[in-house]
Scaffold this motif. Structure first.
Motif, PDB file in Angstrom:
ATOM      1  N   TYR A  51       0.862  -1.179   0.000  1.00  0.00           N
ATOM      2  CA  TYR A  51       0.000   0.000   0.000  1.00  0.00           C
ATOM      3  C   TYR A  51       0.898   1.228   0.000  1.00  0.00           C
ATOM      4  CZ  TYR A  51      -3.482  -3.385   1.548  1.00  0.00           C
ATOM      5  OH  TYR A  51      -4.299  -4.461   1.663  1.00  0.00           O
ATOM      6  N   ALA A  52       1.120   1.788  -1.173  1.00  0.00           N
ATOM      7  CA  ALA A  52       1.993   2.959  -1.296  1.00  0.00           C
ATOM      8  C   ALA A  52       1.230   4.207  -0.868  1.00  0.00           C
ATOM      9  CB  ALA A  52       2.468   3.100  -2.731  1.00  0.00           C
ATOM     10  N   PRO A  53       1.930   5.173  -0.287  1.00  0.00           N
ATOM     11  CA  PRO A  53       1.252   6.416   0.081  1.00  0.00           C
ATOM     12  C   PRO A  53       0.807   7.169  -1.170  1.00  0.00           C
ATOM     13  CG  PRO A  53       3.621   6.625   0.400  1.00  0.00           C
ATOM     14  CD  PRO A  53       3.344   5.189   0.045  1.00  0.00           C
ATOM     15  N   PRO A  54      -0.219   7.982  -1.055  1.00  0.00           N
ATOM     16  CA  PRO A  54      -0.687   8.716  -2.233  1.00  0.00           C
ATOM     17  C   PRO A  54       0.390   9.659  -2.752  1.00  0.00           C
ATOM     18  CG  PRO A  54      -1.782   9.506  -0.266  1.00  0.00           C
ATOM     19  CD  PRO A  54      -0.973   8.312   0.134  1.00  0.00           C
ATOM     20  N   ARG A  55       0.375   9.867  -4.020  1.00  0.00           N
ATOM     21  CA  ARG A  55       1.367  10.730  -4.655  1.00  0.00           C
ATOM     22  C   ARG A  55       0.993  12.191  -4.416  1.00  0.00           C
ATOM     23  NH1 ARG A  55       4.069   6.583  -5.264  1.00  0.00           N
ATOM     24  NH2 ARG A  55       4.225   5.383  -7.162  1.00  0.00           N
ATOM     25  N   GLY A  56       1.825  12.913  -3.705  1.00  0.00           N
ATOM     26  CA  GLY A  56       1.575  14.314  -3.399  1.00  0.00           C
ATOM     27  C   GLY A  56       1.631  15.193  -4.634  1.00  0.00           C
ATOM     28  N   ARG A  57       2.450  14.812  -5.605  1.00  0.00           N
ATOM     29  CA  ARG A  57       2.602  15.616  -6.817  1.00  0.00           C
ATOM     30  C   ARG A  57       1.301  15.665  -7.608  1.00  0.00           C
ATOM     31  NH1 ARG A  57       6.914  14.520 -11.673  1.00  0.00           N
ATOM     32  NH2 ARG A  57       6.168  16.157 -13.020  1.00  0.00           N
ATOM     33  N   TRP A  58       0.622  14.517  -7.739  1.00  0.00           N
ATOM     34  CA  TRP A  58      -0.630  14.488  -8.499  1.00  0.00           C
ATOM     35  C   TRP A  58      -1.708  15.317  -7.822  1.00  0.00           C
ATOM     36  CZ3 TRP A  58      -0.916  13.629 -13.309  1.00  0.00           C
ATOM     37  CH2 TRP A  58      -0.032  12.751 -13.929  1.00  0.00           C
ATOM     38  N   LEU A  59      -1.712  15.311  -6.504  1.00  0.00           N
ATOM     39  CA  LEU A  59      -2.696  16.122  -5.797  1.00  0.00           C
ATOM     40  C   LEU A  59      -2.463  17.603  -6.068  1.00  0.00           C
ATOM     41  CD1 LEU A  59      -2.834  14.270  -2.366  1.00  0.00           C
ATOM     42  CD2 LEU A  59      -4.529  14.245  -4.188  1.00  0.00           C
ATOM     43  N   VAL A  64      -4.044  22.650  -8.840  1.00  0.00           N
ATOM     44  CA  VAL A  64      -3.732  23.778  -9.721  1.00  0.00           C
ATOM     45  C   VAL A  64      -4.666  23.773 -10.934  1.00  0.00           C
ATOM     46  CG1 VAL A  64      -1.968  24.735 -11.263  1.00  0.00           C
ATOM     47  CG2 VAL A  64      -1.343  24.015  -8.957  1.00  0.00           C
ATOM     48  N   GLY A  65      -4.889  22.614 -11.525  1.00  0.00           N
ATOM     49  CA  GLY A  65      -5.785  22.515 -12.674  1.00  0.00           C
ATOM     50  C   GLY A  65      -7.205  22.927 -12.329  1.00  0.00           C
ATOM     51  N   PHE A  66      -7.684  22.457 -11.202  1.00  0.00           N
ATOM     52  CA  PHE A  66      -9.042  22.814 -10.779  1.00  0.00           C
ATOM     53  C   PHE A  66      -9.140  24.306 -10.500  1.00  0.00           C
ATOM     54  CE2 PHE A  66     -12.336  23.321  -7.510  1.00  0.00           C
ATOM     55  CZ  PHE A  66     -13.417  22.818  -8.208  1.00  0.00           C
ATOM     56  N   SER A  67      -8.126  24.867  -9.865  1.00  0.00           N
ATOM     57  CA  SER A  67      -8.122  26.304  -9.568  1.00  0.00           C
ATOM     58  C   SER A  67      -8.145  27.124 -10.857  1.00  0.00           C
ATOM     59  CB  SER A  67      -6.891  26.683  -8.751  1.00  0.00           C
ATOM     60  OG  SER A  67      -6.903  26.016  -7.518  1.00  0.00           O
ATOM     61  N   LEU A  68      -7.388  26.692 -11.850  1.00  0.00           N
ATOM     62  CA  LEU A  68      -7.391  27.390 -13.130  1.00  0.00           C
ATOM     63  C   LEU A  68      -8.758  27.313 -13.808  1.00  0.00           C
ATOM     64  CD1 LEU A  68      -3.897  26.431 -14.570  1.00  0.00           C
ATOM     65  CD2 LEU A  68      -4.666  28.689 -13.791  1.00  0.00           C
ATOM     66  N   MET A  69      -9.393  26.165 -13.747  1.00  0.00           N
ATOM     67  CA  MET A  69     -10.725  26.031 -14.344  1.00  0.00           C
ATOM     68  C   MET A  69     -11.726  26.944 -13.655  1.00  0.00           C
ATOM     69  SD  MET A  69     -11.202  21.987 -15.312  1.00  0.00           S
ATOM     70  CE  MET A  69     -11.531  21.533 -13.652  1.00  0.00           C
ATOM     71  N   VAL A  70     -11.672  27.033 -12.336  1.00  0.00           N
ATOM     72  CA  VAL A  70     -12.581  27.912 -11.601  1.00  0.00           C
ATOM     73  C   VAL A  70     -12.310  29.365 -11.968  1.00  0.00           C
ATOM     74  CG1 VAL A  70     -13.194  28.750  -9.293  1.00  0.00           C
ATOM     75  CG2 VAL A  70     -12.968  26.301  -9.719  1.00  0.00           C
ATOM     76  N   ALA A  71     -11.021  29.739 -12.043  1.00  0.00           N
ATOM     77  CA  ALA A  71     -10.669  31.119 -12.385  1.00  0.00           C
ATOM     78  C   ALA A  71     -11.171  31.477 -13.783  1.00  0.00           C
ATOM     79  CB  ALA A  71      -9.155  31.319 -12.285  1.00  0.00           C
TER      80      ALA A  71
END
Length: 78
Positions: A51-59, A64-71
């Motif tokens: 069970y690998a820890p979640p990838r922080g980079r993808w989060l 950032v992508g979601f923030s850009l879409m909202v903006a």
């Protein structure tokens, strides 16, 4: 592939399966409930690194992508 690691993994899995078979038969039950068995199984698998820890980079990328879409949506709707 690391054969020593897979051998240890197989040995641990066999040991857990043996413990489960013993619990089912009612002789010297190692686990009193199925929750204890599942906890031991998950603990063993975490020790193996399954069970690998979640990838922080993808989060961060998704944020950032979601923030850009909202903006962009806010700018287009104004």
């Amino acid at each position: 592939m690391d054969t020593a690691r897979s051998t240890r993994s197989n040995a641990a899995l066999i040991a857990l399966e043996t413990a489960a078979a013993s619990a089912r038969s009612g002789f010297a039950c190692m686990f009193s409930t199925s929750d204890e068995y599942e906890t031991a199984l998950i603990t063993e698998r975490r020790a193996q690194g399954r069970y690998a820890p979640p990838r922080g980079r993808w989060l961060l990328v998704m944020f950032v992508g979601f923030s850009l879409m909202v903006a962009v949506a806010v700018l287009l709707l104004n």
